[in-house]
Design a protein around this motif. Sequence first.
Motif, short mmCIF file in Angstrom:
data_model
loop_
_atom_site.label_atom_id
_atom_site.label_comp_id
_atom_site.label_asym_id
_atom_site.label_seq_id
_atom_site.Cartn_x
_atom_site.Cartn_y
_atom_site.Cartn_z
N LYS A 183 -30.87 13.19 -16.28
CA LYS A 183 -31.35 14.54 -16.56
C LYS A 183 -30.26 15.48 -17.04
O LYS A 183 -30.55 16.57 -17.52
CB LYS A 183 -32.02 15.12 -15.31
CG LYS A 183 -33.27 14.37 -14.89
CD LYS A 183 -33.91 15.03 -13.67
CE LYS A 183 -35.17 14.29 -13.25
NZ LYS A 183 -35.80 14.91 -12.05
N GLY A 184 -29.00 15.09 -16.91
CA GLY A 184 -27.93 15.99 -17.29
C GLY A 184 -27.74 17.10 -16.27
O GLY A 184 -28.20 17.00 -15.13
N CYS A 185 -27.08 18.17 -16.66
CA CYS A 185 -26.72 19.24 -15.73
C CYS A 185 -27.40 20.57 -16.04
O CYS A 185 -27.05 21.60 -15.46
CB CYS A 185 -25.21 19.44 -15.72
SG CYS A 185 -24.27 17.97 -15.22
N ALA A 186 -28.35 20.57 -16.96
CA ALA A 186 -28.99 21.82 -17.37
C ALA A 186 -29.66 22.52 -16.20
O ALA A 186 -29.55 23.74 -16.04
CB ALA A 186 -30.00 21.55 -18.48
N GLN A 187 -30.35 21.75 -15.37
CA GLN A 187 -31.07 22.36 -14.25
C GLN A 187 -30.12 23.08 -13.31
O GLN A 187 -30.39 24.21 -12.87
CB GLN A 187 -31.85 21.29 -13.49
CG GLN A 187 -32.68 21.84 -12.34
CD GLN A 187 -33.52 20.77 -11.66
OE1 GLN A 187 -33.61 19.64 -12.12
NE2 GLN A 187 -34.15 21.14 -10.55
#
Length: 358
Positions: A250-254
């Motif tokens: 999911k990556g780190c955007a959240q």
Amino acid sequence: MLIGNWKLSNSTTQIGQASKADSLLRAIYMGNLKINRLLSGGIVTNYNCPSNCRHCLYRCGPHRSSDYLDYSTALSLFATVRELGCNSVHIGGGEPLLRPRELGEVLQAASEVGVGIDYVETNCAWFKDADSALQILEDLTGSGLRTLLVSISPFHNEKIPLSKIKGVIKATQKAGVNVIPWVDEFMQDMSGFDPQKTHSLEEYQSKFGEDYLLNILNRYWIHFGGRALDTFRPWFPSKSAEEILSEDKKGCAQELLNTSHFHLDLYGNYIPGLCSGLAIDRQHLGYSLPEEEYPLLSRLYKQGIQGLYEFAGQELGFVPSEDGYMNKCDLCTDIRFHLVQNGSEMQFKELAPRQFYL
């Protein structure tokens, strides 16, 4: 920081190739990182602190600069907070009450801008005697102090005797200041020791069992970042960098967009999410961040830890630790320490404050 001599394997290369397509797709559909609205958070007045807590997210301690939030900067921070939709904040540190006069000015600045103060955090290290504590609190009530959150934990007890905590609580009662005891249930554990002395976590483990530190996680919210990584890493199974990269879909955007517990500090830095050691200039809040000014945050936002990992390896020779990591935040922190120590020519302003990395 542990940096091994482990070399990148073919599996690492394959992971990089496999996730590169996902990273490109995320970059296409995501704009630049932008903090539009602040929900709930606080203002960090200072990073200096008589304690050196082993769970501290911001690596505060006596080694940190004595810099303190000044009145004019406080006005600008509170104005930013209000402009982005947040009507009240807490005040934390470091230890805000090391400089009570300056803290009073910060409280006055909040009042002038129209931002409420939920509470002021304190670990009570400043307590000397009942009379002086009462005078300090009475003066601060005149500036708008209404509630103190008093830190109560074995972590704090390593540097702060229980007698100081009890002394501050008594002073609040006389001064008419509300108290949030955080966390009150640790008072019973701490009462089993001499209240006039400090006591190490090892003493608690000896008295209550070797797993006492691990069991604290069921009683006290701790974010695995900052100094807490070093403290709790031995208690959890480690993962190699390849495992972490393969799991980070999911990556780190959240995390970077989360403003449910934001912080702005005395230097005008906005700390995205709970990513201590990363900073956005408060003047850039509400706008899309230019990638040329925030190359590391842009990579984390669009590509996740994979993007930062590849950049650090290709540009500055980062090699992951053979000992592995707790999670992606642990790996990210190790990478950022490497960038500070080996990338002085590049001067990433988003890796701030610099003393976090000492």
